[in-house]
Design an enzyme around this catalytic site. Structure first.
Site, short mmCIF file in Angstrom:
data_model
loop_
_atom_site.label_atom_id
_atom_site.label_comp_id
_atom_site.label_asym_id
_atom_site.label_seq_id
_atom_site.Cartn_x
_atom_site.Cartn_y
_atom_site.Cartn_z
N SER A 1 -32.80 12.24 39.42
CA SER A 1 -33.02 13.64 39.50
C SER A 1 -32.83 14.25 40.91
O SER A 1 -31.73 14.15 41.65
CB SER A 1 -34.66 13.73 39.17
OG SER A 1 -34.90 14.84 38.93
N HIS A 2 -33.88 14.66 41.51
CA HIS A 2 -33.65 15.13 42.97
C HIS A 2 -33.81 14.09 44.05
O HIS A 2 -33.38 14.81 45.06
CB HIS A 2 -34.66 16.16 43.30
CG HIS A 2 -36.25 15.52 43.05
ND1 HIS A 2 -36.60 14.93 42.01
CD2 HIS A 2 -36.99 15.13 44.20
CE1 HIS A 2 -37.86 14.10 42.21
NE2 HIS A 2 -38.07 14.49 43.40
N ASP B 1 -31.07 20.77 40.13
CA ASP B 1 -31.28 19.46 40.71
C ASP B 1 -30.25 18.42 40.47
O ASP B 1 -29.25 18.89 39.73
CB ASP B 1 -32.73 18.93 40.79
CG ASP B 1 -32.84 18.58 39.20
OD1 ASP B 1 -32.27 19.12 38.47
OD2 ASP B 1 -33.64 17.66 39.04
N ASP C 1 -30.11 16.08 38.02
CA ASP C 1 -29.68 15.95 36.76
C ASP C 1 -29.82 17.33 36.03
O ASP C 1 -29.77 17.24 34.79
CB ASP C 1 -30.81 14.84 36.28
CG ASP C 1 -32.15 15.27 36.25
OD1 ASP C 1 -32.42 15.99 37.08
OD2 ASP C 1 -32.90 14.80 35.48
N ASP D 1 -32.15 19.49 35.38
CA ASP D 1 -33.69 20.01 34.71
C ASP D 1 -34.35 20.80 35.47
O ASP D 1 -35.12 21.25 34.95
CB ASP D 1 -34.31 18.79 34.17
CG ASP D 1 -34.65 17.60 35.13
OD1 ASP D 1 -34.37 17.85 36.36
OD2 ASP D 1 -35.29 16.75 34.76
N ARG D 2 -34.17 20.91 36.73
CA ARG D 2 -35.08 21.83 37.62
C ARG D 2 -34.24 23.05 37.88
O ARG D 2 -33.02 23.38 37.88
CB ARG D 2 -35.40 21.29 39.11
CG ARG D 2 -36.08 19.94 38.89
CD ARG D 2 -36.54 19.38 40.20
NE ARG D 2 -37.26 18.31 40.00
CZ ARG D 2 -38.42 17.76 40.86
NH1 ARG D 2 -38.46 18.42 42.07
NH2 ARG D 2 -39.02 16.94 40.54
N LYS E 1 -37.22 19.59 30.51
CA LYS E 1 -37.32 20.78 31.25
C LYS E 1 -35.58 21.25 31.44
O LYS E 1 -34.77 20.25 31.44
CB LYS E 1 -37.69 20.85 32.49
CG LYS E 1 -37.66 19.69 33.43
CD LYS E 1 -38.62 19.69 34.64
CE LYS E 1 -37.84 18.81 35.86
NZ LYS E 1 -38.70 17.41 35.67
C1 VG1 Z 1 -42.21 14.78 40.14
C2 VG1 Z 1 -42.69 16.27 39.81
C3 VG1 Z 1 -42.93 16.30 38.30
C4 VG1 Z 1 -41.79 16.09 37.55
C5 VG1 Z 1 -41.20 14.80 38.14
C6 VG1 Z 1 -39.85 14.57 37.25
O1 VG1 Z 1 -42.94 13.85 39.79
O2 VG1 Z 1 -43.96 16.28 40.64
O3 VG1 Z 1 -43.50 17.52 38.15
O4 VG1 Z 1 -41.99 16.04 36.16
O5 VG1 Z 1 -40.86 14.87 39.41
O6 VG1 Z 1 -39.01 15.66 37.63
P1 VG1 Z 1 -43.78 13.03 40.87
O7 VG1 Z 1 -44.60 11.68 40.19
O8 VG1 Z 1 -43.06 12.53 42.13
O9 VG1 Z 1 -44.98 14.02 41.44
V1 VG1 Z 1 -37.29 15.19 37.80
O10 VG1 Z 1 -36.40 16.64 37.85
O11 VG1 Z 1 -37.27 14.14 39.22
O12 VG1 Z 1 -36.91 14.23 36.64
CO CO Z 2 -34.55 16.33 37.44
#
Ligand code: VG1
Ligand code: CO
Length: 543
Positions: free
Chosen positions: A113-114, A277, A279, A281-282, A376
């Site tokens: 992801s990010h 981001d 992947d 989804d953000r 998302k």
């Molecule tokens: C973070 C965010 C959470 C989100 C998750 C995955 O998790 O706070 O809201 O669903 O990332 O998003 P954490 O446990 O680090 O707070 V993504 O776009 O990284 O798949």
């Molecule tokens: Co993501």
């Protein structure tokens, strides 16, 4: 081509976090590491023989090698067919779209992801089920248990499958279909949103900029925004996916999407800006000289859903993760629909959507989505906003101001302390829990504590319970402080502190949230003894 059974030993650190297994690339490159986890998925995913599985990733470093390994393992495990995005690419929302559209058994998504990419960055892998959503905890836990006892994996002794062009191939007894990663997703977006109205808005001179952050949404945004909606060439910046995201964090927030933010906050900047981001989804939404807090964005989408074709028939309900601000709750109340509060992570929304209890959902972490898929969806949120802007013909700032006037404003901020020493971070959480008994009823500055707990959630659909989901300090006036440890980081521990207060008076809505929340921020630092326990005098990232 022969099926090889390779002897292996378990790794002890393969428990999936908030969203799949995320580790340093170097960890994944260790012999058998990826294979063990993939075999654990295949061993826990039910009856996969002869079934179809979707496969793709965000293009980060190690994506290509991992895809080829997973294809060989899938063939050896008797999977019937793999649908893989061209060049091994699929955004997370597109993977969810494909799983649902073709009624596949599930999907494997490669992404962190990010998180930063490249040889020294992060890699990740996650399993989604037939509804298109992240596997629920019951399954991720089974995968983890399996990973602790695994002693062999199956892999076909075969050559790499060419993935650069759409078409079909055979690997052993399995079919591999290389699909266009954008087409099905773009088609779904056209069904949900009023593309002609958005096209008109753009033709009238409305300008926008979309920052794909050198991650997966580049090809999607070029196709949808520029080709299908007619936005000017150059609307999409950083639109070519790179294995290391150009050396940046593909994290759409004020800290990491700086180039975009500077453009939107300059006089000659565009009317609307957005970023996504790693992947896809953000989303981050910006207006001219204006930043939309993700929690507010969810509230605005909910309040304006009636203007969007895909949601014109009404919303059955909404859901937000616990740390997300209560702004959407107020809209739900006015609309007379249910509002659910779930733990952090998209996997908790799946049951609610499958049961028809909610239409829209969102998280404070730049995540919004709906029941069109089970993830998302970054570009979906951008199109939703564009549809609203086309219908209302007002600037982003105007829409937000009017929203606050009607519903009041939930001032909100999240302070992240990254890469803490794990024991120190855990110490803060334990220290907070120990204070619960003495805190309730106590006055802190001008606030009085009403209730403290560690959030626990019982899924209303399947009755499963998830506890320890974050410490909540709830104040009598509705203000809140929430503390959680991140479940997506790969180095040390990240402490997230979420701070919120409600302001009904429009005369006070123009304040900077950091200013409006300053007394609560001080209380949050003090209660957690954050300074003295970590030696940090300021958070690493503020959003
Ligand atoms: C973070 C965010 C959470 C989100 C998750 C995955 O998790 O706070 O809201 O669903 O990332 O998003 P954490 O446990 O680090 O707070 V993504 O776009 O990284 O798949
Ligand atoms: Co993501």
């Amino acid at each position: 081509m022969t099926i090889q059974q390779i002897a292996t030993q378990p790794f002890s650190d393969q428990r999936p976090g908030t969203s799949g297994l995320r580790k340093k690339v170097t960890r994944f490159q260790q012999p058998h590491y990826l294979e063990n986890f993939v075999q654990s998925i295949f061993d826990s995913a039910g009856d996969i023989q002869g079934k179809t599985v979707v496969l793709g990733g965000d293009g980060r470093y190690y994506n290509q090698q991992a895809i080829q390994t997973i294809i060989r393992m899938a063939a050896a495990n008797d999977i019937g067919k793999i649908m893989v995005g061209r060049a091994g690419l699929l955004s997370t929302p597109a993977a969810s779209t494909v799983i649902r559209k073709y009624h596949t058994h599930g999907g494997i998504i490669l992404s962190a992801s990010h998180n930063a990419g490249g040889p020294d960055g992060d890699f990740g892998i996650k399993y989604n089920t037939a509804n298109g959503g992240p596997a629920p905890e019951k399954i991720t836990e089974a995968i983890y248990q399996r990973s602790k006892e695994i002693d062999r994996y199956l892999i076909l002794d075969s050559t790499d499958v060419p993935l650069e062009q759409c078409g079909t191939h055979r690997v052993g007894g399995m079919e591999v279909e290389v699909i266009d990663p954008v087409a099905d997703y773009a088609e779904l977006m056209e069904q949900l949103f009023d593309f002609p109205a958005i096209r008109n808005l753009l033709a009238e001179g409305f300008t926008l900029r979309f920052d794909a952050m050198h991650a997966i949404t580049g090809p999607y945004a070029h196709e949808i925004l520029e080709n299908r909606l007619g936005a000017a060439t150059g609307t999409v910046i950083n639109g070519t996916p790179l294995p290391d995201f150009g050396g940046h964090h593909p994290d759409p927030n004020l800290a990491h999407a700086r180039e975009l933010v500077e453009q939107l906050f300059s006089d000659e900047g565009p009317d609307f800006g957005a970023a996504s981001d790693g992947d896809g989804d953000r989303n981050m939404i910006l207006g001219k000289n204006f930043y939309v807090t993700p929690s507010d964005s969810l509230a605005v989408l909910t309040a304006n859903a009636g203007r969007v074709p895909g949601y014109r028939n009404g919303l059955t309900g909404v859901a937000r993760s616990m740390p997300t601000s209560l702004a959407v709750d107020r809209v739900a109340e006015k609309l007379g629909i249910d509002c659910y509060e779930t733990p952090t992570g998209w996997k908790f929304f799946g049951n609610l959507m499958d049961a028809g209890k909610v239409t829209l959902c969102g998280e404070e972490s730049f995540g919004t989505g709906s029941n069109h898929i089970r993830e998302k969806d970054g570009l979906w949120a951008v199109l939703f906003w564009l549809n609203i802007l086309a219908a209302r013909k007002q600037p982003v700032a105007g829409i937000m101001q009017q929203h606050w006037k009607e519903y009041g404003r939930n001032f909100y901020t999240r302070h992240d302390y990254e890469e803490l020493i794990l024991e120190e971070a855990q110490g803060i959480m334990e220290h907070l829990e120990q204070q619960f008994a003495t805190l309730e009823g106590r006055r802190l500055g001008s606030y009085r504590v009403e209730q403290c707990d560690n959030f626990s959630y019982t899924d209303p659909v399947d009755g499963s319970t998830s506890s320890g989901q974050g410490i909540r300090i709830l104040f009598e006036d509705g203000s809140r402080i929430v503390y959680r440890l991140s479940g997506t980081g790969t180095v040390g521990a990240t402490l997230r502190v979420y701070i919120e207060s409600y302001e009904p008076d429009p005369g006070k809505h123009q304040q900077d949230p950091q200013h409006a929340l300053a007394p609560l921020i001080d209380i949050a630092v003090e209660l957690g003894q954050i300074d003295s326990r970590t030696g940090r005098t300021a958070p690493s990232v503020i959003t």
